[in-house]
Design an enzyme around this catalytic site. Structure first.
Site, short mmCIF file in Angstrom:
data_model
loop_
_atom_site.label_atom_id
_atom_site.label_comp_id
_atom_site.label_asym_id
_atom_site.label_seq_id
_atom_site.Cartn_x
_atom_site.Cartn_y
_atom_site.Cartn_z
N SER A 43 -2.32 -10.03 4.73
CA SER A 43 -2.70 -10.92 3.64
C SER A 43 -2.36 -12.36 3.99
O SER A 43 -1.46 -12.63 4.79
CB SER A 43 -1.99 -10.51 2.35
OG SER A 43 -0.60 -10.58 2.53
N HIS A 96 -7.87 -1.21 7.83
CA HIS A 96 -7.81 -2.38 6.94
C HIS A 96 -8.52 -3.54 7.65
O HIS A 96 -7.87 -4.45 8.16
CB HIS A 96 -6.33 -2.68 6.66
CG HIS A 96 -6.09 -3.73 5.64
ND1 HIS A 96 -4.94 -4.47 5.61
CD2 HIS A 96 -6.85 -4.19 4.62
CE1 HIS A 96 -4.98 -5.34 4.61
NE2 HIS A 96 -6.13 -5.18 3.99
N TYR A 128 -2.73 -2.46 -13.10
CA TYR A 128 -3.19 -3.48 -12.15
C TYR A 128 -4.05 -2.83 -11.07
O TYR A 128 -3.71 -1.77 -10.54
CB TYR A 128 -2.00 -4.21 -11.50
CG TYR A 128 -2.42 -5.00 -10.30
CD1 TYR A 128 -3.08 -6.22 -10.44
CD2 TYR A 128 -2.24 -4.50 -9.01
CE1 TYR A 128 -3.53 -6.91 -9.33
CE2 TYR A 128 -2.69 -5.19 -7.90
CZ TYR A 128 -3.33 -6.40 -8.06
OH TYR A 128 -3.80 -7.08 -6.97
N ASP A 163 -12.70 -5.91 3.72
CA ASP A 163 -11.35 -5.35 3.55
C ASP A 163 -11.12 -4.02 4.26
O ASP A 163 -10.07 -3.80 4.80
CB ASP A 163 -11.05 -5.20 2.06
CG ASP A 163 -9.58 -4.95 1.77
OD1 ASP A 163 -8.74 -5.62 2.39
OD2 ASP A 163 -9.27 -4.10 0.92
N LYS A 204 -7.25 1.15 -1.82
CA LYS A 204 -6.23 1.36 -0.78
C LYS A 204 -5.77 2.82 -0.75
O LYS A 204 -5.46 3.35 0.32
CB LYS A 204 -5.02 0.46 -1.03
CG LYS A 204 -5.32 -1.02 -1.19
CD LYS A 204 -5.88 -1.67 0.06
CE LYS A 204 -5.77 -3.18 -0.03
NZ LYS A 204 -6.62 -3.90 0.89
N SER A 252 -3.88 -13.47 -8.89
CA SER A 252 -5.01 -13.21 -9.80
C SER A 252 -6.24 -12.84 -8.97
O SER A 252 -6.38 -13.25 -7.81
CB SER A 252 -5.28 -14.41 -10.69
OG SER A 252 -5.44 -15.59 -9.94
N ARG A 253 -7.16 -12.09 -9.57
CA ARG A 253 -8.22 -11.43 -8.80
C ARG A 253 -9.60 -11.57 -9.42
O ARG A 253 -9.74 -11.79 -10.61
CB ARG A 253 -7.90 -9.93 -8.71
CG ARG A 253 -6.64 -9.61 -7.94
CD ARG A 253 -6.88 -9.59 -6.47
NE ARG A 253 -5.67 -9.44 -5.67
CZ ARG A 253 -5.67 -9.07 -4.39
NH1 ARG A 253 -6.82 -8.82 -3.78
NH2 ARG A 253 -4.55 -8.98 -3.71
N CYS A 260 -4.11 -14.46 5.68
CA CYS A 260 -4.52 -14.87 7.03
C CYS A 260 -6.02 -15.15 7.13
O CYS A 260 -6.56 -15.26 8.22
CB CYS A 260 -4.13 -13.80 8.05
SG CYS A 260 -2.35 -13.64 8.25
N LYS A 283 -8.78 -13.31 5.93
CA LYS A 283 -9.70 -12.20 6.23
C LYS A 283 -11.01 -12.32 5.45
O LYS A 283 -12.10 -12.19 6.02
CB LYS A 283 -9.00 -10.87 5.92
CG LYS A 283 -9.81 -9.64 6.28
CD LYS A 283 -8.95 -8.44 6.62
CE LYS A 283 -8.06 -8.01 5.48
NZ LYS A 283 -8.68 -7.17 4.48
N THR A 284 -10.91 -12.56 4.13
CA THR A 284 -12.12 -12.66 3.31
C THR A 284 -12.93 -13.89 3.72
O THR A 284 -14.16 -13.85 3.78
CB THR A 284 -11.77 -12.70 1.82
OG1 THR A 284 -11.08 -11.49 1.48
CG2 THR A 284 -13.01 -12.80 0.95
N ARG A 333 0.15 -4.95 -6.23
CA ARG A 333 0.49 -3.65 -5.66
C ARG A 333 2.02 -3.55 -5.58
O ARG A 333 2.69 -4.52 -5.22
CB ARG A 333 -0.08 -3.52 -4.25
CG ARG A 333 -1.50 -3.07 -4.18
CD ARG A 333 -1.91 -2.78 -2.74
NE ARG A 333 -1.79 -3.94 -1.87
CZ ARG A 333 -0.82 -4.12 -0.98
NH1 ARG A 333 0.13 -3.21 -0.81
NH2 ARG A 333 -0.79 -5.19 -0.22
#
Length: 589
Positions: free
Chosen positions: A250, A228, A199, A279, A208, A372-373, A252, A254-255, A71
């Site tokens: 990010s 979020h 991207y 998310d 987002k 990478s995702r 921290c 979360k997922t 982003r």
């Protein structure tokens, strides 16, 4: 495919096609047959690479331009008629100026290409929470990713034909020119334009862009909240379910928290954890005065590096079919994927994220890009909750704020009231793990983890939180956590991962009033004996250190909060009152 009959939709698509000048316009109906044809086309053009269909059925590999890998907050703008409506934390451009600038870039940008028209729903179509968008794009990657991340199909077209409002989303890869890349939001027009990126975070405009930036603006107008946040379901052995939301910047966890695996000790006690979202949460007040949440997404767009059997086995299993992997490494021996910290066996005959030959055993270069995702269907997740599929919303008992802090923040504390909780969220901060300039441990303020995603003035956003609290007769309790406190040797004191359930259970006990607490300047903290540490190798002294309020650290913290607040011309009095009280109580420690 159901025919589109909504004239507003048809006129807008015609106008955008006349601007971008594609060779043809193809409507996406979300059918397996159509998506399969588009997949074949993506393989033929080289935009996608098919992975090992025995080991990773339905999975594809996608690579972006090396300068287009994340982003881009500097190129992300909010376009409102008045600058103050965007606020001091957003990049503002006057709408006409931005339409003119981007209009020139969009002019003829799709010549020689196909424009795909994707009607999509954030949330289950037809439910109170759902919002519809249409994304026009020249990217096959966007088509296939939106089919994972959102709900696409005839049911959305039927909603449009009945006159449903929609967010107008226009995207073109154009020439992937980073100097002319813009992700522009026009909240007053319910419009998003994105150009010169391919991207995910810049081009999957339902995520987002709509779900948070436009969503937060719509939420304020319509009396709900776009946040979020993860949504987690916790069931005890009696089958009683409680639901919590959590907002974390990010890096921290979360997922990992959203897909938490309970320690064996709690599994044996009958606890079960399910995932509703990792998310984004949309929250509305129910008729009973409680706050209800849905996950408006239909998939997970997760960071690959660091995802493994220990950190997040459920996320890993979610990626094993129907997933698009972006900018990871490839194992050319079996045509599968690899990334850092997946396991200790990187491929020797590999290809890195840039497409270069790569030997993971000897190379000093990373195989996968750090950002990478994976783009994976939520229905793949082994812990996905039944409530995810209904779109009706679940009642939230607790909202958790958190950040990555080495020293300042205790393990957990509870806000003294809803308004005090809004103050805690507004003062949230996290330490960088690997900033671009090489500095690690820099404190960045990120209120409610929404700093990059709030689509209007953040002072007004805080006020909206305060106002929502006044409308609830039974609001969630608000907590703050820090899984990352370190000792004098810079070692983490708390084990984290599945053991975070121990802290969440204390929170739920507090929500029910079944356990006491100690009042501190920060809020209500647990008594050490009230956190169940059975089976943990953690001493009472360590637990006491985890819960301690460090007066000296908080004097520095207060300075940092003040510096952040100074950006705003005004703040809600409930926030300034709570801040004044904190300053007074810390000075007395």
């Amino acid at each position: 495919m159901t025919e589109v009959k909504n004239q507003l939709v048809l006129d807008w698509v015609k106008e955008m096609a006349e601007l971008t000048k594609p060779d043809e316009v193809v409507w996406i109906d979300g059918s397996e047959e159509q998506l399969e044809e588009i997949k074949k086309l993506s393989l033929a053009t080289g935009e996608m690479i098919e992975l090992n269909q025995e080991k990773l059925p339905g999975c594809l590999y996608y690579r972006t331009n090396p300068k287009d890998v994340a982003r881009d907050e500097k190129r992300t703008v909010i376009c409102t008629r008045r600058k103050e409506d965007a606020g001091p934390t957003n990049n503002w451009v006057e709408p006409k100026e931005m339409y003119d600038k981007m209009g020139k870039l969009f002019d003829g940008a799709m010549k020689g290409r196909t424009m795909y028209a994707i009607p999509f729903s954030m949330g289950v179509p037809g439910t109170e929470f759902a919002k519809i968008g249409i994304e026009l794009t020249d990217s096959i990657y966007v088509v296939l990713s939106m089919a994972i991340m959102t709900r696409v199909g005839d049911v959305v077209i039927e909603e449009l034909n009945q006159g449903a409002d929609f967010t107008k989303c226009l995207h073109s890869k154009a020439t992937i020119n980073e100097q002319e890349k813009y992700i522009a939001h026009f909240p007053e027009d319910n419009t998003i334009w994105s150009i010169n990126s391919a991207y995910g975070g810049n081009v999957l405009l339902g995520k987002k862009c709509l779900a948070l930036r436009i969503g937060s603006y719509l939420g304020r107008q319509e009396g709900w909240m776009a946040e979020h946040m993860l949504i987690l379901k916790i069931e005890n052995k009696e089958g009683e379910a409680k639901y919590v939301c959590g907002a974390f910047p990010s890096a921290c966890g979360k997922t990992n928290l959203a897909m938490l695996t309970p320690p064996d000790y709690f599994k044996e006690k009958g606890y079960k954890i399910s995932t509703i979202g990792d998310d984004i949460a949309w929250l509305r007040i129910g008729e009973d005065g409680r706050l209800y949440a849905v996950n408006p997404e239909n998939g997970f767009f997760g960071v690959a590096p660091g995802t493994n059997e220990k950190s997040n086995p459920n996320a890993l299993r979610t990626t094993h079919k129907g997933t698009i992997f972006t900018n990871v490494a490839r194992n050319l021996d079996d045509n599968t994927v690899w990334w850092e910290k997946l396991d200790k066996n990187p491929p020797e005959n590999g290809e890195d994220w840039l497409g270069n030959p790569w030997n993971g055993k000897t190379s000093e270069e990373k195989g996968a890009h750090p950002n990478s995702r994976f783009t994976a269907p939520a229905e793949n997740c082994p812990t996905i909750a039944d409530e995810f599929f209904t779109g009706q919303g679940v009642p939230i008992s607790a909202i958790i704020f958190g950040g990555r802090r080495a020293k300042a923040e205790p393990l957990v504390y509870q806000a003294k009231s809803w308004d005090h909780g809004v103050f805690i969220g507004s003062a949230m901060a996290s330490e960088t793990t690997a900033a671009a300039n090489g500095q690690v441990g820099v404190v960045r303020h990120d209120p409610m983890a929404m700093l990059p995603f709030c689509g209007y003035n953040m002072a007004e956003y805080f006020q909206h939180w305060i106002d929502m609290g006044k409308k609830m007769s039974n609001p969630p309790q608000i907590f703050h956590v820090n899984w990352f406190r370190t000792d004098e040797n810079d070692e983490f004191m708390w084990p984290g991962f599945g053991d975070n359930l121990r802290v969440i259970l204390w929170m739920l006990n507090r929500c029910e009033g079944s356990v006491g607490a100690v009042e501190t300047p920060l809020g209500f903290e647990p008594k050490a004996e009230d956190i169940d540490v059975h089976g943990l190798d953690i001493s009472p002294e360590t637990l006491e250190k985890l819960l301690r309020v460090d007066a000296e650290a908080w004097k520095d913290e207060i300075e940092g909060i003040q510096t952040f607040y100074d950006k705003f011309e005004w703040l809600p009095k409930e926030i300034t009152n709570s801040f004044d009280q904190l300053k007074a109580e810390i000075s007395e420690l």
